[in-house]
Design a protein around this motif. Structure first.
Motif, mmCIF file in Angstrom:
data_model
loop_
_atom_site.group_PDB
_atom_site.id
_atom_site.type_symbol
_atom_site.label_atom_id
_atom_site.label_comp_id
_atom_site.label_asym_id
_atom_site.label_seq_id
_atom_site.Cartn_x
_atom_site.Cartn_y
_atom_site.Cartn_z
ATOM 1 N N LEU A 1 0.862 -1.180 0.000
ATOM 2 C CA LEU A 1 0.000 0.000 0.000
ATOM 3 C C LEU A 1 0.894 1.224 0.000
ATOM 4 O O LEU A 1 1.697 1.417 0.920
ATOM 5 C CB LEU A 1 -0.915 0.015 1.228
ATOM 6 C CG LEU A 1 -1.831 1.228 1.362
ATOM 7 C CD1 LEU A 1 -2.844 1.263 0.215
ATOM 8 C CD2 LEU A 1 -2.548 1.209 2.702
ATOM 9 N N VAL A 2 0.795 2.039 -1.035
ATOM 10 C CA VAL A 2 1.565 3.271 -1.144
ATOM 11 C C VAL A 2 0.699 4.394 -0.581
ATOM 12 O O VAL A 2 -0.487 4.496 -0.906
ATOM 13 C CB VAL A 2 1.922 3.572 -2.615
ATOM 14 C CG1 VAL A 2 2.668 4.889 -2.738
ATOM 15 C CG2 VAL A 2 2.711 2.422 -3.213
ATOM 16 N N VAL A 3 1.281 5.245 0.259
ATOM 17 C CA VAL A 3 0.545 6.357 0.834
ATOM 18 C C VAL A 3 1.124 7.660 0.290
ATOM 19 O O VAL A 3 2.295 7.969 0.508
ATOM 20 C CB VAL A 3 0.611 6.346 2.382
ATOM 21 C CG1 VAL A 3 -0.163 7.535 2.946
ATOM 22 C CG2 VAL A 3 0.072 5.031 2.925
ATOM 23 N N LYS A 4 0.303 8.395 -0.453
ATOM 24 C CA LYS A 4 0.694 9.719 -0.940
ATOM 25 C C LYS A 4 0.245 10.728 0.106
ATOM 26 O O LYS A 4 -0.940 10.835 0.412
ATOM 27 C CB LYS A 4 0.060 10.049 -2.287
ATOM 28 C CG LYS A 4 0.497 11.430 -2.775
ATOM 29 C CD LYS A 4 -0.063 11.803 -4.111
ATOM 30 C CE LYS A 4 0.457 13.204 -4.461
ATOM 31 N NZ LYS A 4 -0.084 13.686 -5.701
ATOM 32 N N VAL A 5 1.212 11.462 0.631
ATOM 33 C CA VAL A 5 0.962 12.385 1.732
ATOM 34 C C VAL A 5 0.991 13.824 1.230
ATOM 35 O O VAL A 5 1.908 14.221 0.511
ATOM 36 C CB VAL A 5 2.031 12.208 2.836
ATOM 37 C CG1 VAL A 5 1.844 13.216 3.952
ATOM 38 C CG2 VAL A 5 2.005 10.779 3.371
ATOM 39 N N THR A 6 -0.005 14.586 1.630
ATOM 40 C CA THR A 6 -0.026 16.029 1.417
ATOM 41 C C THR A 6 -0.013 16.673 2.794
ATOM 42 O O THR A 6 -0.792 16.282 3.666
ATOM 43 C CB THR A 6 -1.285 16.469 0.649
ATOM 44 O OG1 THR A 6 -1.323 15.763 -0.609
ATOM 45 C CG2 THR A 6 -1.293 17.966 0.397
ATOM 46 N N ASP A 7 0.887 17.643 2.978
ATOM 47 C CA ASP A 7 0.977 18.255 4.305
ATOM 48 C C ASP A 7 0.015 19.423 4.446
ATOM 49 O O ASP A 7 -0.722 19.774 3.521
ATOM 50 C CB ASP A 7 2.419 18.626 4.651
ATOM 51 C CG ASP A 7 2.921 19.919 4.023
ATOM 52 O OD1 ASP A 7 2.217 20.550 3.195
ATOM 53 O OD2 ASP A 7 4.054 20.319 4.365
ATOM 54 N N VAL A 8 0.013 20.028 5.622
ATOM 55 C CA VAL A 8 -0.897 21.112 5.962
ATOM 56 C C VAL A 8 -0.754 22.313 5.017
ATOM 57 O O VAL A 8 -1.692 23.074 4.826
ATOM 58 C CB VAL A 8 -0.704 21.531 7.447
ATOM 59 C CG1 VAL A 8 0.647 22.187 7.656
ATOM 60 C CG2 VAL A 8 -1.842 22.401 7.937
ATOM 61 N N ASN A 9 0.430 22.451 4.393
ATOM 62 C CA ASN A 9 0.683 23.556 3.469
ATOM 63 C C ASN A 9 0.471 23.185 2.003
ATOM 64 O O ASN A 9 0.772 23.969 1.111
ATOM 65 C CB ASN A 9 2.121 24.062 3.658
ATOM 66 C CG ASN A 9 2.367 24.549 5.064
ATOM 67 O OD1 ASN A 9 1.598 25.346 5.596
ATOM 68 N ND2 ASN A 9 3.418 24.044 5.685
ATOM 69 N N GLY A 10 -0.030 21.971 1.751
ATOM 70 C CA GLY A 10 -0.272 21.531 0.389
ATOM 71 C C GLY A 10 0.949 20.907 -0.282
ATOM 72 O O GLY A 10 0.915 20.603 -1.470
#
Length: 116
Positions: free
Chosen positions: A15-24
């Motif tokens: 399972l690959v997790v693409k992360v976007t942070d609080v600042n985009g």
């Protein structure tokens, strides 16, 4: 002196997790692009999947969308085969410990599961 290499074989779900942070801030590429680069879902032949297979003499087969008893519930939440997208409430510029904890929390919340 011989190296002691890990020995993995069989079919292993990834399972690959693409992360976007609080600042985009996030890695470039759509979930579909990432899925293609990891699993070859849209015809890419030079992928993580192909390289693991090659290096293991086809003993290791990484797969998307085979996550055990909760498979159907998980697959419904994916943005592309094998790729889950989450947004974390912290910056990626924090320590790895802070980022990892935030990612684990968001994955657990999105999937409704406990992860290692």
């Amino acid at each position: 002196r011989r190296r002691s290499l890990a020995r993995y074989s069989g079919t292993q779900p990834v399972l690959v997790v693409k992360v976007t942070d609080v600042n985009g801030l996030a890695v470039a590429g759509s979930a579909q692009h990432i899925s293609n680069k990891i699993f070859g879902t849209n015809g890419d032949v030079e992928t993580m999947k192909s390289q693991f297979a090659s290096c293991s003499r086809n003993a290791l087969n990484i797969v998307a969308n085979r996550y055990g008893e909760n498979n159907d519930d998980i697959v419904k939440k994916l943005s592309a085969p094998g790729v889950l997208e989450v947004t974390i409430p912290v910056s990626l510029h924090n320590s790895m410990t802070v980022v990892r904890s935030a990612v684990h929390l968001e994955v657990r919340k999105k999937l409704g599961l406990t992860i290692p």
